[in-house]
Motif scaffolding. Structure first.
Motif, short mmCIF file in Angstrom:
data_model
loop_
_atom_site.label_atom_id
_atom_site.label_comp_id
_atom_site.label_asym_id
_atom_site.label_seq_id
_atom_site.Cartn_x
_atom_site.Cartn_y
_atom_site.Cartn_z
N ILE A 54 -28.16 22.68 -36.35
CA ILE A 54 -26.89 22.08 -35.97
C ILE A 54 -26.05 21.79 -37.21
O ILE A 54 -24.83 22.06 -37.25
N THR A 55 -26.68 21.25 -38.24
CA THR A 55 -25.97 20.94 -39.49
C THR A 55 -25.45 22.22 -40.14
O THR A 55 -24.35 22.24 -40.70
N GLU A 56 -26.23 23.28 -40.06
CA GLU A 56 -25.79 24.57 -40.61
C GLU A 56 -24.58 25.10 -39.84
O GLU A 56 -23.65 25.65 -40.43
N LYS A 63 -16.21 25.67 -43.06
CA LYS A 63 -15.66 26.75 -43.88
C LYS A 63 -14.62 27.56 -43.12
O LYS A 63 -13.63 28.04 -43.71
N SER A 64 -14.82 27.69 -41.81
CA SER A 64 -13.86 28.46 -41.01
C SER A 64 -12.53 27.74 -40.83
O SER A 64 -11.54 28.37 -40.45
N GLU A 123 -21.89 20.81 -46.60
CA GLU A 123 -22.90 21.52 -47.40
C GLU A 123 -23.97 20.54 -47.89
O GLU A 123 -25.16 20.84 -47.88
N LEU A 124 -23.54 19.35 -48.32
CA LEU A 124 -24.49 18.32 -48.74
C LEU A 124 -25.38 17.87 -47.58
O LEU A 124 -26.58 17.67 -47.75
N GLN A 128 -29.36 18.07 -47.16
CA GLN A 128 -30.13 16.88 -46.79
C GLN A 128 -31.03 17.18 -45.59
O GLN A 128 -32.19 16.73 -45.55
N SER A 129 -30.53 17.93 -44.63
CA SER A 129 -31.33 18.24 -43.44
C SER A 129 -32.56 19.07 -43.79
O SER A 129 -33.60 18.97 -43.12
N ILE A 130 -32.46 19.87 -44.85
CA ILE A 130 -33.63 20.64 -45.30
C ILE A 130 -34.71 19.71 -45.81
O ILE A 130 -35.90 19.87 -45.50
#
Length: 443
Positions: A54-56, A63-64, A123-124, A128-130
């Motif tokens: 979801i974060t991705e 970006k879009s 992006e941060l 963080q989710s990773i």
């Protein structure tokens, strides 16, 4: 007859299912296999992975937002009486059929740098989710380790309980023979019977405890309830030397390898970007707009529909500037909330550091304590074993009462349980200390 047939069918299916279940071979699972399977299949980890996805998606959407939009529009209308022709803008008094077709596009050229900051923040959050996903995997790994050791502890507890029951059953037989011979009283015989019943109760509890831990492990591994598994036993060598590093050195290593700290740092950075986004609301917004359009009106009877669409085709391009003057303190409130979020993120990092130190210090102190307890418990167990062997010989010779024999046996049993507890706790805390330093858990 129908009822009898249904009952017979039911029992046949029950027996068949039981036979199939019993025929399923047991699979021996090592700790490494359990951890690998849990990381791949555990639902909690899958939820963390979905949250990362979801974060991705949010990051890609941010970006879009730099791209221009494009919309198509079309309308048709009918008017009667005095009106303005929507195509020619002439004032007419007639029935008008009109059609409008258009394409519109706009792109934000500047918006207080909010778009760029939003992209950076997302992006941060993705990074963080990773780390959060890694943290969840670590938690499941430690849960599997703890449950695995609990099962091994329970298995050895069953062996102790079975041996004790066998011994007391033999003692009951000896006591019965001596009672018949008139060398002991009835109370001595009933004492032996009571101890045998107590040991049988303890064995039942030990087996139940083992099954409960096994169920918990199956749930961590997301295995089907009917799945039969067997846990691989430890090697005979269970002496684990204490870590050479002290708790502060291990704590400093843990800060560098555990994902919780990286997640906390990224949360602070993302919160600071949230402040930049909020402050961007004070700045103007500049947009580039463009459109293509055409139309048809029934007033112009000299041109066909297709000719009018070609004749009325138009293009527009322009700039739009929006300067915020007063928006009911919405931007001010957003800045205040961003400030609070930064403070909360910093406090959260401090709490995370405290929790990591508490875990490391607790594991370190417990590792020292259990190692010393293990040595003492082993010595105590050997002494209690010798004492119990002597007590049994005295009992066989008629020089010891049943009550004294029961006391000696219970002392030996307690020393065995103390040794088992110290043994597996020591293994657990040693593995935790290895894990906190970034090393792989292996038994």
């Amino acid at each position: 007859m129908k009822l009898c047939l249904i009952i017979a069918t039911f029992f046949y299916l029950q027996v068949s299912f039981s036979q199939v279940k019993d025929s399923i071979p047991l699979k021996v699972w090592s700790l490494e296999k359990c951890i690998a399977h849990a990381i791949e299949n555990n639902i909690t980890i899958k939820e963390a992975t979905l949250n990362k996805s979801i974060t991705e998606t949010d990051y890609k959407a941010a970006k879009s937002s730099r791209l221009p939009n494009l919309t198509a529009s079309g309308s048709t209308s009918f008017s009667n009486g005095n009106s303005i022709d929507p195509i020619t803008s002439n004032f007419v008094s007639d029935q008008i059929y009109s059609t409008n077709i258009g394409l519109n596009s706009s792109i934000i050229l500047f918006q207080g740098n909010q778009i760029n900051n939003q992209i950076i923040q997302n992006e941060l959050l993705l990074k963080q989710s990773i780390f959060i996903e890694k943290e969840v995997k670590n938690n499941i790994t430690l849960s599997v380790l703890e449950n695995y050791l609990q099962i091994l502890h329970a298995k050895e507890g069953i062996i102790i309980a079975e041996n004790n029951l066998q011994s007391t059953e033999k003692e009951v037989e000896q006591a019965k023979a001596r009672l018949d011979a008139g060398t002991i009283t009835l109370s001595d015989y009933t004492e032996a019977q009571s101890q045998a019943a107590t040991n049988k109760y303890i064995l039942i509890n030990a087996k139940n405890t083992y099954q409960q831990y096994l169920i918990s492990l199956k749930q961590l591994l997301e295995l089907d309830p009917t799945h039969n598994i067997e846990i691989k036993n430890l090697d005979n060598n269970t002496d684990f030397p204490l870590m050479a590093l002290n708790e502060i050195a291990i704590y400093k290593k843990a800060l560098n390898v555990l994902p919780e700290i990286n997640a906390s740092n990224l949360e602070i950075e993302a919160s600071k970007k949230g402040m930049d986004i909020a402050k961007g609301g004070y700045l103007p917004t500049l947009s580039l707009t463009s459109s293509l359009g055409t139309g048809y009106t029934s007033v112009n009877e000299t041109m066909t529909f297709s000719n009018q669409l070609d004749f009325n085709f138009n293009q527009k391009i322009g700039l739009s500037l929006s300067i915020p003057i007063f928006n009911r303190n919405q931007t001010k409130a957003a800045v205040q909330k961003a400030t609070i979020n930064i403070e909360k993120a910093e406090i959260s990092k401090t709490n995370t550091q405290k929790e990591i130190y508490k875990k490391v210090a607790t594991a370190y102190q417990n590792a020292i304590a259990t190692q010393e307890q293990l040595v003492a418990a082993k010595t105590s167990m050997k002494a209690a074993e010798q004492s119990y062997k002597l007590a049994k010989k005295k009992y066989e010779l008629g020089n010891l009462s049943t009550a004294d024999l029961v006391i000696s046996q219970n002392t030996y049993t307690n020393s065995q349980q103390n040794y088992l507890q110290a043994k597996y706790l020591n293994i657990l805390y040693q593995q935790l200390l290895k894990f906190y330093q970034g090393n792989r858990i292996t038994l």
